[in-house]
Scaffold this motif. Structure first.
Motif, PDB file in Angstrom:
ATOM      1  N   LEU A   5       0.801  -1.043   0.004  1.00 21.14           N
ATOM      2  CA  LEU A   5       0.090   0.118   0.038  1.00 21.14           C
ATOM      3  C   LEU A   5       0.925   1.367   0.077  1.00 21.14           C
ATOM      4  CD1 LEU A   5      -2.645  -1.094   2.729  1.00 21.14           C
ATOM      5  CD2 LEU A   5      -3.114  -0.985   0.313  1.00 21.14           C
ATOM      6  N   PRO A   6       0.480   2.299  -0.618  1.00 22.84           N
ATOM      7  CA  PRO A   6       1.219   3.525  -0.801  1.00 22.84           C
ATOM      8  C   PRO A   6       1.067   4.260   0.773  1.00 22.84           C
ATOM      9  CG  PRO A   6      -0.731   3.866  -2.018  1.00 22.84           C
ATOM     10  CD  PRO A   6      -0.701   2.437  -1.397  1.00 22.84           C
ATOM     11  N   VAL A   7       2.200   4.723   1.383  1.00 22.75           N
ATOM     12  CA  VAL A   7       2.076   5.173   2.800  1.00 22.75           C
ATOM     13  C   VAL A   7       3.047   6.544   2.736  1.00 22.75           C
ATOM     14  CG1 VAL A   7       2.711   5.050   5.200  1.00 22.75           C
ATOM     15  CG2 VAL A   7       1.612   3.252   3.802  1.00 22.75           C
ATOM     16  N   ARG A  23       1.567  -6.211   6.232  1.00 21.23           N
ATOM     17  CA  ARG A  23       2.128  -7.039   7.467  1.00 21.23           C
ATOM     18  C   ARG A  23       3.344  -6.308   7.977  1.00 21.23           C
ATOM     19  NH1 ARG A  23       4.038 -13.292   5.426  1.00 21.23           N
ATOM     20  NH2 ARG A  23       5.262 -12.721   4.018  1.00 21.23           N
ATOM     21  N   GLU A  24       4.054  -5.594   7.338  1.00 20.51           N
ATOM     22  CA  GLU A  24       5.353  -5.028   7.641  1.00 20.51           C
ATOM     23  C   GLU A  24       5.265  -4.088   9.052  1.00 20.51           C
ATOM     24  OE1 GLU A  24       7.831  -3.035   5.191  1.00 20.51           O
ATOM     25  OE2 GLU A  24       9.654  -4.022   5.988  1.00 20.51           O
ATOM     26  N   ASP A  28      10.455  -2.890  11.465  1.00 27.24           N
ATOM     27  CA  ASP A  28      10.963  -3.529  10.225  1.00 27.24           C
ATOM     28  C   ASP A  28      11.253  -2.685   9.171  1.00 27.24           C
ATOM     29  OD1 ASP A  28      11.256  -5.717  11.499  1.00 27.24           O
ATOM     30  OD2 ASP A  28       9.497  -6.797  10.727  1.00 27.24           O
ATOM     31  N   PHE A  29       9.947  -1.584   9.020  1.00 24.80           N
ATOM     32  CA  PHE A  29      10.203  -0.771   7.921  1.00 24.80           C
ATOM     33  C   PHE A  29      11.039   0.335   8.092  1.00 24.80           C
ATOM     34  CE2 PHE A  29       8.745   3.576   6.618  1.00 24.80           C
ATOM     35  CZ  PHE A  29       8.764   3.620   5.363  1.00 24.80           C
ATOM     36  N   VAL A  58       5.702  11.102  21.033  1.00 26.48           N
ATOM     37  CA  VAL A  58       5.455  10.098  22.229  1.00 26.48           C
ATOM     38  C   VAL A  58       6.052   8.912  21.737  1.00 26.48           C
ATOM     39  CG1 VAL A  58       3.637   8.971  23.528  1.00 26.48           C
ATOM     40  CG2 VAL A  58       3.146  11.409  22.436  1.00 26.48           C
ATOM     41  N   PRO A  59       6.634   8.301  22.869  1.00 31.31           N
ATOM     42  CA  PRO A  59       7.227   6.911  22.811  1.00 31.31           C
ATOM     43  C   PRO A  59       6.367   6.008  22.347  1.00 31.31           C
ATOM     44  CG  PRO A  59       8.155   8.204  24.708  1.00 31.31           C
ATOM     45  CD  PRO A  59       6.923   8.684  24.323  1.00 31.31           C
ATOM     46  N   VAL A  60       6.820   5.117  21.225  1.00 31.02           N
ATOM     47  CA  VAL A  60       5.748   4.059  20.789  1.00 31.02           C
ATOM     48  C   VAL A  60       6.752   2.956  20.528  1.00 31.02           C
ATOM     49  CG1 VAL A  60       4.386   3.497  18.942  1.00 31.02           C
ATOM     50  CG2 VAL A  60       4.066   5.742  19.968  1.00 31.02           C
ATOM     51  N   HIS A  61       6.042   1.832  20.622  1.00 27.15           N
ATOM     52  CA  HIS A  61       6.768   0.433  20.233  1.00 27.15           C
ATOM     53  C   HIS A  61       6.727   0.293  18.818  1.00 27.15           C
ATOM     54  CE1 HIS A  61       6.269  -0.444  24.732  1.00 27.15           C
ATOM     55  NE2 HIS A  61       7.719  -0.718  24.734  1.00 27.15           N
ATOM     56  N   ALA A  62       7.795   0.453  18.028  1.00 29.61           N
ATOM     57  CA  ALA A  62       7.803   0.404  16.729  1.00 29.61           C
ATOM     58  C   ALA A  62       7.358  -1.268  16.164  1.00 29.61           C
ATOM     59  CB  ALA A  62       8.860   0.651  16.023  1.00 29.61           C
ATOM     60  N   CYS A  63       7.603  -2.176  17.135  1.00 24.82           N
ATOM     61  CA  CYS A  63       7.267  -3.250  16.622  1.00 24.82           C
ATOM     62  C   CYS A  63       5.829  -3.635  16.955  1.00 24.82           C
ATOM     63  CB  CYS A  63       8.119  -4.398  17.615  1.00 24.82           C
ATOM     64  SG  CYS A  63       7.470  -4.582  19.340  1.00 24.82           S
TER      65      CYS A  63
END
Lengths: 170, 791
Positions: A5-7, A23-24, A28-29, A58-63
């Motif tokens: 998908l385009p993001v 699903r990435e 991972d991105f 804001v701190p966010v879990h990228a996983c």
């Protein structure tokens, strides 16, 4: 369903448009597609804190979020925070206090510390330990990290500014 | 405190000085180079199908559908890799009678634990490889899993691995004689049955490997997250039949290791074969779930032990039975028997008693392999000994400090030997005890404890003295036939600009190896630290050596660097003397300047000497030899091991209604010999203590009766986090070893060695008013409530 998908999103101040598999994960991105390997993955279930990034400040879990969910968001990774010198004082304090060993948890620790000090200007040691409860470090035993964050809290409260960390001599 | 090696008032004197780590800056900036970060052109990714059974026979593998999946380049089974890789057996010759089932990268017929890799898939992306794993059908025939350590040792018991005749991997006995009579005649005998759970390293960076086979050159390059690149160069060469000089192993930044990343793992050996088959780079990174079911586990001991004490509280003897379960085979190449061997040999090591008997049984069962992890065997020996010492103190009517003061080996009694055969050069138990007592205000804490007990607050104070093995000679692995070096090597060069490069075989995992080597080289050569670049972790560029394990980085690696720097300094001064028409003995190198040794007057800069040597050798006298690069090796001599010592104190508060323990504070006094960098030593100790406290209170790999790990994720397996950990006070006694010039002994494992023992004693101390006790770690709330009779 699995077609890319385009993001469009902003990473470290730069607005990017990418085709991303649904699903990435954001982690991972950042690591694979953008080469921002300062963001680490340690558990891929939101427990260890190695993948923390700033998402809209804001701190966010990228996983724990998919990259497509970050469409329109403003992401800052350790590379960007280093470049902007936003965490230069934390980096210097960590270095001087030896608040890292293997360094794998360190980018996440810096993000958590930055988030904490944005919320609470001079936290107590117990508050710092509490804030770090989602950041796993196997090497240090945490005390040096608590010391470093405490030092920076006091310096920031006293209005001390810090130059870029990487320009300092070793 | 001994006199420092150099004069600290000189600008380039660094030994004994707290300096920050130059190589930590890139980690702070997010520029670490971990194997997980690496990507090579045409790189493929491996994923593994794992056994759902703890013990089973492989009946059939159907991978046709997987081979047709998008992006799949190869599906490989045990048979495919067995044609390339010779099997390995995890035994050492000096462990007489030891046996273990031969291992291959992937199994041919029998799987030995739940989670063992069975089939490998290589694809363009990791996600595609994992998708294809889902499409593989493996038919297993369930075999009975071996779990119980006593049933496993009965004759005719089900076997954990069908290739060995029974479940006893190794047994060992020590006996100084007459033990039964000593116990029969003793005024007091205390005894206990201890249980130590399995735990695992949980390095934040999981295991990672990237193998690159260049068929055109016949060269294998492996980027491997390991402590020991030379060991793996040797193993990949011999098991895959590739000449050693054509195998290059690079260990870049490592996200934690603690012993876990120096063992052979089936997946890692498989990845080499996959790269050979694909003729393209193949990468494998264990995910966290895979780490829990495939990284080595550690500990898992049941120890029955007793101690005989005379009427005045003098320890007379110990009698120990240790049964340890290691998985279905012994790890390679360091085996799974070293821990048990160290358990029975370290029992009672700080104390002066002479009579000892021990029995060790190392038992196979169908779980993940166990092997060496930080403080191998020490936490078990220390907890058993120190708990018995506290129990004996109670019986003899002595305070724990008085009991230890009475029984610890006196500081003036060295050299001496333990009843288990270890030879101690010089330790400082009595001085350490005295320092700890003052540091923690022991008497004040005891008074506070008594006052708080009256208010229903239950605090406990625990002590644990320890001895730690470090700097092993070839007596450790070499004589057992393992190609694991006890020596290290360094190549030191002066660059044409007068800077220094040091390529050394000890490796860096964040403990600060490169920093202390840089300090030593700068100090001993006579240059500023910023001019020294230390390079580690690449078999292609650094001399062969043991690398970093068993706390050998400072003691052996540091001495290697010291001797190399002194040799290079001699070469520099000889060349400078030729240039200056002076005598070498009249010159010194200070701060990068060749000076007159007596007056300190500047004669010529090191940069100028280097410029002449490299670019104007025509101006040198004909007999001048410009040797500005040297390679030097050092192997430990003298004592077969260096021993460090120390003592820890733990202060806890027990909530007797919930079983929760708050660790209030922890103290360590340790003696690692010469301290090169106090900042780094303290952080090694603190990190080590927290790993020990994790084992004491949180960490346990829990299995069900069928051999399934039931808590194999970071959400279910508890590790110590910042909120539960105390501040840790560290003090030092410095007793340098006389075996080396440097005198360093090592500090990496001291914290882990005794932290759990001190915590165990502290919790038991808190439970005294209830007549309760516990002899099992981790001390979970449920176990503590059970001990207190509340559940």
């Amino acid at each position: 369903m699995s077609a890319p998908l385009p993001v469009t999103l902003t990473v470290n101040g730069e607005t990017l448009s990418h085709l991303i598999e649904p699903r990435e994960t954001l982690a991972d991105f950042l690591r694979r597609d953008l080469g921002l390997t300062g963001t680490h993955t340690g558990c891929e279930m939101g427990v260890c804190g190695a993948c923390l990034v700033m998402l809209d400040g804001v701190p966010v879990h990228a996983c724990l979020i998919f990259a497509v969910q970050a469409a329109g968001a403003d992401i800052a990774t350790v590379e960007g925070l280093t470049e902007s010198a936003a965490v230069a004082d934390l980096q210097r304090a960590f270095h001087e206090r030896n608040a890292l060993q293997c360094g794998f948890c360190t980018p996440g620790m810096l993000i958590t510390a930055q988030g904490l000090l944005a919320r609470t200007s001079v936290p107590s040691r117990a508050e710092i330990r509490d804030a770090l409860s989602g950041n796993y470090c196997r090497c240090t035993g945490y005390e040096a990290i608590v010391d470093a964050i405490e030092t920076v809290a006091h310096k920031r409260a006293a209005g001390e500014a810090a130059p870029r960390f990487t320009e300092e001599p070793a | 405190m001994n006199a420092p090696l150099g004069s600290l008032d000189r600008p380039n004197s660094y030994i004994g000085r707290s300096v920050a780590r130059p190589n930590a800056k890139r980690l702070l900036a997010g520029r670490g180079r971990y194997v997980t970060d690496l990507a090579l052109p045409r790189m493929l990714h491996a994923a593994f199908l794992r056994s759902p059974y703890a013990h089973a026979r492989i009946v059939a593998i159907d991978a046709e559908a997987a081979r047709a999946m998008p992006g799949v380049r190869l599906v490989a089974t045990g048979a495919d890799l067995a044609t390339l890789c010779t099997p390995w057996v995890g035994t050492l010759d000096h462990f007489t009678g030891m046996k273990s089932a031969p291992q291959l990268p992937l199994p041919l017929e029998e799987v030995l634990w739940a989670g063992q890799a069975v089939v490998a898939v290589v694809a363009d992306t990791r996600a595609q490889a994992e998708d294809a794993v889902e499409a593989i059908l493996v038919e297993f025939e369930d075999l009975p899993p071996v779990a119980d350590i006593d049933i496993a040792r009965e004759s005719g018991a089900d076997r954990a691995a069908l290739a060995v005749e029974d479940n006893l991997c190794f047994r060992s006995r020590l006996d100084t004689g007459g033990i039964e009579a000593i116990f029969a005649g003793a005024t007091h005998v205390v005894e206990e049955e201890f249980h130590f759970g399995r735990h695992t390293a949980v390095t934040l960076e999981p295991r990672a490997i990237l193998a690159d086979w260049d068929a055109s050159e016949g060269k294998l390059t492996v980027h491997h997250a390991t402590q020991t690149p030379y060991q793996f160069q040797d193993l990949y060469s011999r098991h895959y039949g590739i000449p050693e000089a054509s195998v290059r192993v690079i260990a870049p930044d490592i996200g934690g290791s603690f012993g876990m990343k120096l063992h052979v793992y089936h997946e890692d050996m498989a990845v080499i074969g996959l790269a050979l088959l694909c003729r393209r780079p193949v990468k494998y990174v264990a995910d966290r779930m895979e780490s829990f079911v495939s990284d080595i586990h550690a500990r898992d001991h049941r120890v029955r032990a007793r101690m005989a004490v005379d009427g005045d509280g003098s320890i007379l003897a110990m009698d120990v039975d240790d049964v340890t379960a290691i998985g279905a085979f012994s790890a390679y190449p360091r085996t799974s028997a070293v821990e048990g061997n160290q358990v029975i040999r370290l029992m009672g090591a700080p104390y002066g008693f002479r009579n000892y008997r021990a029995e060790l049984a190392v038992v196979f069962q169908n779980k993940v392999q166990t092997s060496q992890y930080r403080a191998v065997g020490h936490p078990i020996a220390c907890a058993v000994t120190e708990r018995l010492v506290d129990m004996a103190a109670t019986r003899a009517g002595l305070d724990p400090v008085a009991m230890r003061a009475k029984n610890l080996i006196p500081d003036e009694a060295y050299p001496c030997a333990s009843p288990t055969g270890y030879r101690f050069e010089a330790l400082s138990h009595q001085a350490s005890l005295a320092r700890l007592k003052a540091l923690m205000d022991y008497d004040g804490l005891r008074a506070e404890q008594a006052a708080l007990r009256a208010c229903g607050v239950h605090r406990g104070i625990g002590l644990a003295a320890f001895v730690e093995i470090s700097n092993p000679s070839p007596a450790f692995y070499g004589i057992g036939g393992a190609r694991i070096s006890a020596q290290d090597g360094a190549t030191l060069s002066i660059t044409p600009s007068g800077e220094v490069r040091c390529l050394i075989s000890v490796t860096e995992q964040g403990q600060g190896t490169e920093t202390i080597i840089g300090q030593i080289v700068a100090d001993q050569l006579g240059v500023v630290r910023e001019k020294v670049r230390v390079i580690t972790g690449d078999t292609e560029t650094t001399p062969h050596g043991g690398a970093t394990w068993a706390c050998r980085g400072a003691g052996i690696g540091g001495e290697t660097a010291l001797q190399a720097a002194r040799r290079l300094r001699d070469n520099v001064l000889a060349l400078a003397a030729a240039i200056l028409q002076a005598r070498p003995g009249e010159l010194d190198l200070r701060d990068g300047i060749v000076v007159d040794a007596l007056s300190g007057a500047e004669r010529v800069s090191l940069a100028e000497v280097a410029r002449i040597a490299y670019f104007r050798s025509d101006t040198l006298p004909p007999d001048a030899s410009a040797q500005l690069s040297i390679t030097h090796h050092y192997a430990p001599q003298g004592y077969p091991f260096a021993f460090t010592n120390g003592i820890q104190g733990c202060h806890v508060e027990l909530d007797v209604d919930t079983g929760l323990v708050k660790i209030l504070k922890h103290w360590v006094v340790e003696d690692c010999g010469r301290i090169i960098n106090p900042l780094l030593v303290d952080e090694q100790v603190r990190g080590g203590v927290v790993q020990g406290l994790g084992a004491a209170f949180f960490e346990e790999c829990r299995y069900d009766a069928g051999g399934q790990l039931t808590n194999g994720s970071l959400a279910d397996y508890l590790v110590p986090m910042a909120g539960e950990m105390p501040d840790i006070v560290v003090g030092h006694i410095e007793t340098p070893t006389a075996d080396t010039v440097l005198g360093a002994k090592g500090c990496g494992e001291a914290g882990t060695a005794a932290a759990a023992a001190a915590a165990l004693n502290a919790v038991n101390d808190a439970m005294v008013p209830f007549g309760a006790s516990i002899a099992q770690i981790p001390m979970t709330p449920a176990r503590l409530l059970k001990s207190l009779g509340k559940i």
